[in-house]
Motif scaffolding. Structure first.
Motif, PDB file in Angstrom:
ATOM      1  N   UNK A  85       6.958  -9.840 -12.345  1.00 59.93           N
ATOM      2  CA  UNK A  85       6.553  -9.314 -11.032  1.00 59.93           C
ATOM      3  C   UNK A  85       6.518  -7.790 -11.013  1.00 59.93           C
ATOM      4  N   UNK A  86       6.039  -7.223 -12.104  1.00 59.56           N
ATOM      5  CA  UNK A  86       5.855  -5.783 -12.186  1.00 59.56           C
ATOM      6  C   UNK A  86       7.068  -5.007 -12.653  1.00 59.56           C
ATOM      7  N   UNK A  87       8.199  -5.668 -12.787  1.00 60.44           N
ATOM      8  CA  UNK A  87       9.426  -4.982 -13.201  1.00 60.44           C
ATOM      9  C   UNK A  87       9.693  -5.267 -14.675  1.00 60.44           C
ATOM     10  N   UNK A  88       9.844  -4.180 -15.457  1.00 57.46           N
ATOM     11  CA  UNK A  88      10.073  -4.345 -16.880  1.00 57.46           C
ATOM     12  C   UNK A  88      11.483  -4.823 -17.165  1.00 57.46           C
ATOM     13  N   UNK A  89      11.599  -5.793 -18.082  1.00 55.91           N
ATOM     14  CA  UNK A  89      12.909  -6.272 -18.506  1.00 55.91           C
ATOM     15  C   UNK A  89      13.465  -5.370 -19.609  1.00 55.91           C
ATOM     16  N   UNK A 117       2.200 -18.009 -12.023  1.00 60.76           N
ATOM     17  CA  UNK A 117       2.846 -19.122 -11.334  1.00 60.76           C
ATOM     18  C   UNK A 117       2.876 -18.806  -9.854  1.00 60.76           C
ATOM     19  N   UNK A 118       1.971 -19.432  -9.090  1.00 65.09           N
ATOM     20  CA  UNK A 118       1.852 -19.156  -7.661  1.00 65.09           C
ATOM     21  C   UNK A 118       1.706 -17.652  -7.465  1.00 65.09           C
ATOM     22  N   UNK A 119       2.652 -17.033  -6.745  1.00 68.92           N
ATOM     23  CA  UNK A 119       2.581 -15.592  -6.499  1.00 68.92           C
ATOM     24  C   UNK A 119       3.337 -14.789  -7.548  1.00 68.92           C
ATOM     25  N   UNK A 120       4.028 -15.487  -8.438  1.00 72.18           N
ATOM     26  CA  UNK A 120       4.823 -14.804  -9.462  1.00 72.18           C
ATOM     27  C   UNK A 120       3.992 -14.591 -10.719  1.00 72.18           C
TER      28      UNK A 120
END
Length: 248
Positions: free
Chosen positions: A59-63, A43-46
């Motif tokens: 965005x590269x961060x694990x939930x 989604x766009x830059x996300x």
């Protein structure tokens, strides 16, 4: 040359256009499926990424997921992973059916080999159509995919049909001209062959229509199921709400 029109109608019937007109599902964002089974939503830059083990990255961060959240994510991932290849298969079947229709004409006129140019053009269209599903080695279902099927894909299909009309006419004309020159046909027999071919093609179209409609409905129902599953998933994992794929 009514046989040309039958082929054109048949190809439109088995194209994904049938699916676009019957299903209210939309693709909100690009969704990619990697060869290793990862699902990515752009989604766009996300970006949202679900790896092959069901871990989720925004965005590269694990939930940090609970057991119930992870179970829901894994189910959703399995649905997406199974669905995208099915859409590609449906397109393949449309192209295969188009070739089948041409082969039926070829057999009706006892003109094996006379329609090779037509088959080549259909195969070329198939390659172009399948390219829409690939981004490098990844399979992709693009944003607004089903809307595109009803606009850009339809236009591409109409261009192809106009080209095929010319090829089919030339193939039929050349084949029958040769037979008449060799004394195999008179004019009455030529007319009868056209009539027989038309009847055979109509019959084959009707047989395939029901099968294609059933498969298209199954695709639609599957997309609806995923859309509903996605809504539940977004309630369970709010961080995924900005990354919808299927919506109704």
């Amino acid at each position: 040359m009514r046989s040309k029109k039958i082929i054109a109608l048949a190809m439109l019937m088995v194209s994904s256009n049938s699916w676009a007109n019957m299903c209210p599902v939309n693709v909100e964002n690009d969704v990619l499926l990697t060869p290793t089974g990862e699902v990515k939503v752009d989604k766009a830059q996300d970006k949202l990424r679900i790896d092959h083990d069901g871990r989720v990255y925004v965005n590269g961060k694990e939930l940090d997921l609970t057991a119930s959240q992870k179970k829901a994510v894994e189910k959703y991932q399995q649905q997406i992973s199974g669905y995208i290849p099915t859409v590609v298969d449906f397109t393949d079947k449309g192209i295969a059916a188009a070739n089948d229709f041409v082969s039926e004409i070829e057999t009706s006129f006892d003109a094996q080999g006379s329609f090779d140019a037509v088959k080549i053009k259909i195969d070329e269209y198939g390659v172009t159509a399948k390219q829409k599903f690939y981004q490098g080695k990844d399979l992709i279902l693009e944003q607004d995919f089903f809307k595109e099927v009803n606009t850009t894909w339809k236009q591409d299909f109409e261009v192809m049909i106009k080209s095929l009309d010319k090829e089919i006419f030339a193939s039929v004309f050349n084949s029958l001209s040769t037979k008449m020159q060799e004394g195999e046909l008179n004019f009455s027999e030529l007319q009868q062959q056209f009539a027989d071919a038309q009847t055979a093609m109509k019959s084959k179209m009707e047989e395939h229509r029901a099968e294609v409609k059933k498969e298209a409905q199954e695709l639609c129902d599957s997309a609806k199921d995923i859309a509903e599953e996605e809504q539940d998933l977004h309630q369970l994992v709010p961080e995924l709400q900005p990354y919808p794929v299927f919506t109704i």
